[in-house]
Design an enzyme around this catalytic site. Structure first.
Site, PDB file in Angstrom:
ATOM      1  N   VAL A 142      15.940  70.628  52.373  1.00 25.20           N
ATOM      2  CA  VAL A 142      16.670  70.313  53.599  1.00 25.20           C
ATOM      3  C   VAL A 142      18.054  70.958  53.590  1.00 25.20           C
ATOM      4  CG1 VAL A 142      15.424  68.155  54.038  1.00 25.20           C
ATOM      5  CG2 VAL A 142      17.456  68.115  52.586  1.00 25.20           C
ATOM      6  N   HIS A 164      10.815  69.224  56.071  1.00 24.49           N
ATOM      7  CA  HIS A 164      11.462  67.913  56.055  1.00 24.49           C
ATOM      8  C   HIS A 164      12.784  67.900  56.809  1.00 24.49           C
ATOM      9  CE1 HIS A 164       8.994  67.064  52.161  1.00 24.49           C
ATOM     10  NE2 HIS A 164       8.274  66.947  53.246  1.00 24.49           N
ATOM     11  N   CYS A 218      20.319  61.383  67.063  1.00 21.68           N
ATOM     12  CA  CYS A 218      20.543  60.016  67.552  1.00 21.68           C
ATOM     13  C   CYS A 218      19.181  59.397  67.826  1.00 21.68           C
ATOM     14  CB  CYS A 218      21.385  60.026  68.823  1.00 21.68           C
ATOM     15  SG  CYS A 218      21.445  58.401  69.627  1.00 21.68           S
ATOM     16  N   CYS A 256      25.523  59.080  73.699  1.00 20.07           N
ATOM     17  CA  CYS A 256      25.194  57.861  74.459  1.00 20.07           C
ATOM     18  C   CYS A 256      26.118  56.706  74.074  1.00 20.07           C
ATOM     19  CB  CYS A 256      23.731  57.467  74.261  1.00 20.07           C
ATOM     20  SG  CYS A 256      23.313  56.928  72.585  1.00 20.07           S
ATOM     21  N   SER A 286       8.361  73.744  43.169  1.00 17.64           N
ATOM     22  CA  SER A 286       7.916  72.433  43.627  1.00 17.64           C
ATOM     23  C   SER A 286       6.930  71.870  42.620  1.00 17.64           C
ATOM     24  CB  SER A 286       7.252  72.516  45.005  1.00 17.64           C
ATOM     25  OG  SER A 286       6.725  71.240  45.361  1.00 17.64           O
TER      26      SER A 286
HETATM   27 ZN   LIG Z   1      22.728  58.884  71.479  1.00 18.08          ZN
END
Ligand SMILES: [Zn+2]
Length: 301
Positions: free
Chosen positions: A105, A121, A129, A183, A222
């Site tokens: 990642v 991943h 969000c 938001c 891995s």
């Molecule tokens: Zn949001």
């Protein structure tokens, strides 16, 4: 020693034929200073990995995650691609690697110049969000967290060599998390797949399509402990597509591997790329991309 050379030659011959799909894991990034909790030299994880269920269901667990992650972020953001990532990008520039599936990642394949990278991943440098779905950069969140927690970093200047941080409950309780800037209410989560969470189906399908079209699958760093990555090896093996595994230590895919290399990848992969350059037929147009003309490396073949 002779056997090691023979193995590298065999891997080089396979890679030189092209159509390679790389499947990479944490072992490729350890030489960039990113801890590998599962590798042979990795420190045993001192804390239970965060599950998706705990993250969304437990405000205290979530605060603990973000407090630790906020401090550990310095390690991730400071990491640079190593010789292994760069060798993969060279092989891709040479037209031999069709794509990269990574369990990491850290974004280091892309940073090294690789294209057609599927980040199985997700990426730690992106925040999502869970309320409105807005995606923002981790850098932006980092600035907001620094502003909301003045002095928090300084109090924990000592980060363990493995990038982990010890935090007692009192300290965690003092950490202030922020809400979504879009938001204003949604829960923020790093845009990575947690334990207990599934990889989006479309992403998995894209990876299977890459594997199905491959002439060879090259696993890099891995241990294939998690089915999330191992399934691509199983898929290739089932279709008779040769699998090469380069990893320090045994892996759960060794039984399916046509060739197996046990070496640090930052050392092995540049050697492999040079060896590939030596076996690619002259005049194919691939050579110049791998070895600069006049570098003297061609004579070694
Ligand atoms: Zn949001």
């Amino acid at each position: 020693m002779g056997r090691v050379t023979e193995t590298i030659d065999a891997v080089a011959a396979l890679v030189a034929a092209g159509g390679v799909v790389v499947v990479s894991g944490a072992g490729l990034s350890t030489e960039s200073g990113i801890p590998d909790y599962r590798g042979p030299t990795g420190v045993a994880r001192r804390h239970t990995p965060m599950t998706y269920q705990a993250f969304v269901g437990d405000a205290a667990a979530r605060r603990r995650y973000w407090a630790r992650s906020h401090l550990g972020w310095r390690t991730i953001v400071g990491a640079r691609p190593n010789a292994g990532h760069r060798a993969v990008a060279r092989l891709q520039d040479a037209g031999l690697v069709d794509g990269v599936i990574t369990q990491n990642v850290d974004g280091l394949h892309t940073a090294a110049g690789s294209g057609r990278v599927v980040e199985l991943h997700g990426r730690l440098d992106t925040v999502v969000c869970l309320g409105c779905g807005d995606r923002t950069s981790r850098g932006e969140l980092d600035r907001r967290l620094v502003a909301a927690n003045p002095g928090f970093d300084a109090a924990f200047a000592v980060v363990n060599p493995d990038g982990d941080v010890d935090l007692d409950d009192d300290r965690v309780a003092g950490f202030r998390m922020v809400d979504c800037g879009c938001c204003g209410a949604g829960m923020l989560k790093p845009d990575v797949v947690f334990f207990g969470e599934t990889v989006p189906a479309a992403r998995v399908a894209r990876c299977f399509a890459m594997v199905d079209a491959a002439r060879a699958v090259l696993v890099l760093g891995s241990s294939l402990t998690v089915l999330s990555g191992r399934r691509f090896v199983l898929r290739a093996a089932k279709s008779g597509i040769p699998v090469v595994i380069a990893n320090q230590g045994v892996t759960r895919g060794d039984g399916y591997a046509a060739l197996r290399v046990d070496a640090p990848l930052g050392r092995f992969l540049p050697v492999l790329a040079d060896r590939v350059a030596a076996v690619v037929p002259p005049g194919s147009g691939l050579l110049a991309a791998v070895v600069p003309p006049g570098s003297g490396l061609l004579a070694a073949g």
